[in-house]
Each structure stands twice: as structure tokens, then as C-alpha cells.
Write a protein that holds these residues in place. Structure first.
Motif, PDB file in Angstrom:
ATOM      1  N   LEU A  20      22.491  13.297  12.208  1.00  0.00           N
ATOM      2  CA  LEU A  20      22.802  13.419  13.216  1.00  0.00           C
ATOM      3  C   LEU A  20      24.459  13.274  13.245  1.00  0.00           C
ATOM      4  CD1 LEU A  20      20.115  11.534  15.700  1.00  0.00           C
ATOM      5  CD2 LEU A  20      20.331  13.294  15.959  1.00  0.00           C
ATOM      6  N   LEU A  21      25.272  12.718  12.314  1.00  0.00           N
ATOM      7  CA  LEU A  21      26.096  12.651  12.864  1.00  0.00           C
ATOM      8  C   LEU A  21      27.637  13.563  11.774  1.00  0.00           C
ATOM      9  CD1 LEU A  21      27.040   8.291  11.735  1.00  0.00           C
ATOM     10  CD2 LEU A  21      27.645  10.170  13.836  1.00  0.00           C
ATOM     11  N   GLY A  22      26.347  14.116  11.275  1.00  0.00           N
ATOM     12  CA  GLY A  22      26.795  15.370  10.530  1.00  0.00           C
ATOM     13  C   GLY A  22      27.192  16.662  11.610  1.00  0.00           C
ATOM     14  N   ILE A  23      25.612  15.861  12.127  1.00  0.00           N
ATOM     15  CA  ILE A  23      25.484  17.429  12.897  1.00  0.00           C
ATOM     16  C   ILE A  23      26.566  17.897  14.303  1.00  0.00           C
ATOM     17  CG2 ILE A  23      23.794  18.756  14.730  1.00  0.00           C
ATOM     18  CD1 ILE A  23      21.203  18.008  12.923  1.00  0.00           C
ATOM     19  N   LEU A  24      26.546  16.107  14.979  1.00  0.00           N
ATOM     20  CA  LEU A  24      27.564  16.610  15.354  1.00  0.00           C
ATOM     21  C   LEU A  24      29.118  16.217  15.362  1.00  0.00           C
ATOM     22  CD1 LEU A  24      26.913  12.404  16.845  1.00  0.00           C
ATOM     23  CD2 LEU A  24      26.684  14.883  18.151  1.00  0.00           C
ATOM     24  N   ALA A  25      29.358  15.988  14.206  1.00  0.00           N
ATOM     25  CA  ALA A  25      30.533  16.585  13.715  1.00  0.00           C
ATOM     26  C   ALA A  25      30.608  18.149  13.131  1.00  0.00           C
ATOM     27  CB  ALA A  25      31.199  15.531  11.703  1.00  0.00           C
ATOM     28  N   LEU A  26      29.947  19.313  12.593  1.00  0.00           N
ATOM     29  CA  LEU A  26      29.615  20.415  12.783  1.00  0.00           C
ATOM     30  C   LEU A  26      29.748  21.045  14.710  1.00  0.00           C
ATOM     31  CD1 LEU A  26      26.937  21.133  10.118  1.00  0.00           C
ATOM     32  CD2 LEU A  26      29.477  20.982   9.900  1.00  0.00           C
ATOM     33  N   LEU A  27      29.213  20.176  15.374  1.00  0.00           N
ATOM     34  CA  LEU A  27      29.900  21.140  16.355  1.00  0.00           C
ATOM     35  C   LEU A  27      30.883  20.851  17.224  1.00  0.00           C
ATOM     36  CD1 LEU A  27      25.953  19.378  18.465  1.00  0.00           C
ATOM     37  CD2 LEU A  27      26.575  22.409  17.435  1.00  0.00           C
ATOM     38  N   TRP A  28      31.205  19.841  16.845  1.00  0.00           N
ATOM     39  CA  TRP A  28      32.898  18.686  17.276  1.00  0.00           C
ATOM     40  C   TRP A  28      33.940  19.873  16.612  1.00  0.00           C
ATOM     41  CZ3 TRP A  28      37.214  17.746  15.057  1.00  0.00           C
ATOM     42  CH2 TRP A  28      39.026  17.215  15.970  1.00  0.00           C
TER      43      TRP A  28
END
Length: 106
Positions: A20-28
Motif C-alpha cells: 500500500l505504501l508503494g502504491i501511494l508513492a507511485l500515485l504521488w
């Protein structure tokens, strides 16, 4: 619940949180890129508008200049007139030099 199953659950929760943190970083990152591209698009539009304004202004100046020149300046006929500079080919130079020697000799 046994200690073994509890460890598996904690490991799975840790993996899910990391994902989830990786996905959030990619979205950012994607949002930052989108924002930067939107800003550059706006800058390009503004620049194009300014350049169009300059082009229009220069076209008006050119039209004003053309009409003013046409009203006050006669047409240029320099290309159709005969040259006023005497010919400088070798034959004419030799004849002029020989004429000057003859005058001095007399």
C-alpha cells in the motif's frame, strides 16, 4: 491462535502495508508529473499567446510601414539604368594608358 499462525498473519499484514505504501508513492509521483505537465502546458499557452500578440503587432507595423513608404517613396528604377562606372576590362585600361603615353610624348 498458535504462534506460528500469528507470525504468518503479521507477515501478511506487513506485506500488505508495504504494498500500500508503494502504491501511494507511485500515485504521488504520477500526480506530481501530471501537475508539472499541466503547469508546462499553461506556460506554453501563455507563451504562444504572447508570441501571437507580437506577430500581430509586427504585422500591423509592417502594413503601416508599407503604406507609408508607398505613398512617399518613388519606385526604385536603379536596376533598369545603365551603369555609370567606366568599364575596367584590360583592353580599355591599355588604351587609356597608351593614350596618356602618347600625350606625354607630344
Amino acid at each position: 491462535m498458535s504462534a506460528r499462525s500469528r507470525g504468518v498473519v503479521y507477515s501478511l499484514l506487513t506485506v500488505v502495508i508495504v504494498l500500500l505504501l508503494g502504491i501511494l508513492a507511485l500515485l504521488w509521483v504520477a500526480n506530481q508529473r501530471h501537475q508539472r505537465l499541466a503547469d508546462e502546458t499553461n506556460d506554453l499557452r501563455r507563451s504562444l499567446d504572447q508570441q501571437n500578440g507580437k506577430i500581430n503587432q509586427l504585422q500591423k507595423r509592417l502594413e503601416d510601414c508599407d503604406t507609408a513608404d508607398a505613398a512617399t517613396t518613388p519606385p526604385d528604377t536603379a536596376w533598369s539604368t545603365a551603369p555609370t562606372i567606366p568599364p575596367t576590362d584590360s583592353g580599355s585600361v591599355i588604351s587609356r594608358v597608351s593614350d596618356s603615353f602618347r600625350k606625354e610624348a607630344n
